[in-house]
Every structure is written in C-alpha cells, then in structure tokens.
Write a protein that holds these residues in place. Structure first.
Motif, PDB file in Angstrom:
ATOM      1  N   TYR A   3     -15.434  -5.659  -1.519  1.00  0.00           N
ATOM      2  CA  TYR A   3     -14.525  -5.788  -2.657  1.00  0.00           C
ATOM      3  C   TYR A   3     -14.940  -4.811  -3.754  1.00  0.00           C
ATOM      4  O   TYR A   3     -16.128  -4.638  -4.015  1.00  0.00           O
ATOM      5  CB  TYR A   3     -14.549  -7.224  -3.188  1.00  0.00           C
ATOM      6  N   ILE A  22      -8.445  -6.008  -7.828  1.00  0.00           N
ATOM      7  CA  ILE A  22      -9.442  -5.979  -6.763  1.00  0.00           C
ATOM      8  C   ILE A  22      -8.860  -5.213  -5.577  1.00  0.00           C
ATOM      9  O   ILE A  22      -7.722  -5.456  -5.170  1.00  0.00           O
ATOM     10  CB  ILE A  22      -9.814  -7.409  -6.314  1.00  0.00           C
ATOM     11  N   VAL A  24      -9.659  -4.527  -1.575  1.00  0.00           N
ATOM     12  CA  VAL A  24     -10.437  -5.011  -0.441  1.00  0.00           C
ATOM     13  C   VAL A  24     -10.513  -3.872   0.574  1.00  0.00           C
ATOM     14  O   VAL A  24      -9.483  -3.349   1.002  1.00  0.00           O
ATOM     15  CB  VAL A  24      -9.789  -6.249   0.203  1.00  0.00           C
ATOM     16  N   VAL A  48     -16.208  -9.843  -8.492  1.00  0.00           N
ATOM     17  CA  VAL A  48     -16.320  -8.945  -7.337  1.00  0.00           C
ATOM     18  C   VAL A  48     -17.741  -8.952  -6.786  1.00  0.00           C
ATOM     19  O   VAL A  48     -17.942  -8.965  -5.562  1.00  0.00           O
ATOM     20  CB  VAL A  48     -15.853  -7.524  -7.716  1.00  0.00           C
ATOM     21  N   ASN A  52     -18.681 -10.102  -2.915  1.00  0.00           N
ATOM     22  CA  ASN A  52     -19.501  -9.301  -1.999  1.00  0.00           C
ATOM     23  C   ASN A  52     -20.783 -10.018  -1.602  1.00  0.00           C
ATOM     24  O   ASN A  52     -21.179  -9.999  -0.437  1.00  0.00           O
ATOM     25  CB  ASN A  52     -19.821  -7.942  -2.622  1.00  0.00           C
ATOM     26  N   LEU A  61      -9.402 -15.045  -0.435  1.00  0.00           N
ATOM     27  CA  LEU A  61      -9.385 -14.306  -1.697  1.00  0.00           C
ATOM     28  C   LEU A  61      -8.492 -14.944  -2.757  1.00  0.00           C
ATOM     29  O   LEU A  61      -8.906 -15.117  -3.899  1.00  0.00           O
ATOM     30  CB  LEU A  61      -8.964 -12.851  -1.468  1.00  0.00           C
TER      31      LEU A  61
END
Length: 73
Positions: A3, A22, A24, A48, A52, A61
């Motif tokens: 991310y 964000i 991905v 973020v 991760n 998400l």
C-alpha cells in the motif's frame, strides 16, 4: 501486496483541496486506487504503514477504511 499513499488535488465546494488516497500495488503494478480517503496526510500515512505492517489483504481494505473513518470521529 503493498500500500502506498496517493496525494492528489480535488475540487471540494469550489475550492481545490489536497487530499490523500491509497494505491494498492501487486508486484509494482497498481491493482486498486482509492482516492479522497482523508485530508490529513499524517493520518493516512499511519494507516498505510499499518496496512503494510499487518499485510492486509485487498478484500479487507474498504472495511479498514470504514473503521479508520469511525476512529477519526
């Protein structure tokens, strides 16, 4: 899955505002882009980092983003 913070500008109520989203990435290829998640850059960077760190799957998400909104209230 990785991310990354996406800073960008958008029009809100006839004003240009910097917002954060964000991206991905899967093997350096963008598989999802979510714009306008937050106006607070530090908060989105923390989110973020956590995505991760905990290796959150893409399917989760939007639930994580929803929880993030409730934490911000």
């Amino acid at each position: 899955m990785r991310y990354v913070v996406l800073p960008h500008f958008t029009m809100i109520e006839k004003k240009i505002v910097k917002t954060y989203g964000i991206i991905v990435l899967k093997k350096h290829i963008p598989v999802k882009i979510v714009k306008d998640v937050c106006l607070d850059g530090d908060a989105i960077r923390t989110l973020v980092d956590r995505l991760n760190q905990f290796e959150v799957e893409l399917v989760h998400l939007f639930d994580v983003i929803e929880d993030f909104y409730f934490e911000q209230m």
